[in-house]
Enzyme design. Sequence first.
Site, PDB file in Angstrom:
ATOM      1  CE  LYS A  19      -3.969  -2.209   1.224  1.00 58.08           C
ATOM      2  NZ  LYS A  19      -4.603  -2.838   0.113  1.00 58.08           N
ATOM      3  CB  CYS A  20       4.305   1.661  -0.484  1.00 55.44           C
ATOM      4  SG  CYS A  20       5.718   2.759  -0.623  1.00 55.44           S
ATOM      5  N   GLY A  21       3.357   4.215  -2.169  1.00 54.90           N
ATOM      6  CA  GLY A  21       3.485   4.907  -3.446  1.00 54.90           C
ATOM      7  C   GLY A  21       4.457   4.227  -4.395  1.00 54.90           C
TER       8      GLY A  21
END
Length: 161
Positions: free
Chosen positions: A34-36
């Site tokens: 769930k990271c950029g």
Amino acid sequence: MSIYDFTVKDVQGNDIPLDIYKGKVVLIVNTATKCGFTPQYKDLQDLYLKYKDLGFEILDFPCNQFGSQAPGTNEELADFCEMKYKTTFKTFAKIDVNGQNADPLYKYLKENSKGLLGNAIKWNFTKFLIDKKGNVVDRFAPMTNPFKISSEIETLMAKKI
């Protein structure tokens, strides 16, 4: 000492000795779903497919220490990567990379890459390039696209052990 002196847990909790990667060039990455930087999974997979038959491996270590961006169980994280990004490289059990509970492998990686971006891991998708003898050769910041490491991977693969 090298990465071959460590044993880590796979997604099912089994012990995996890293000496099974002897003689291969390895990229070790702490990841999050769930990271950029999560879209880097696609580039990591493409890099893996390009070099895997030439003796290259990617070791994926999910980490929830940065903004709780790797929620879920080990199996859920691995399933997400396989379904969304079609990953076929090895995903291991979730670990800590910093602090008191940092995994011994990551303590070693950080200690042996001083001067290469500092000691602490700053964020998800920090990458460590390992030579065929299990030594840390380079460390790359999260924003480094995996394909920018291609020439270094090729150079290491061309070297005799």
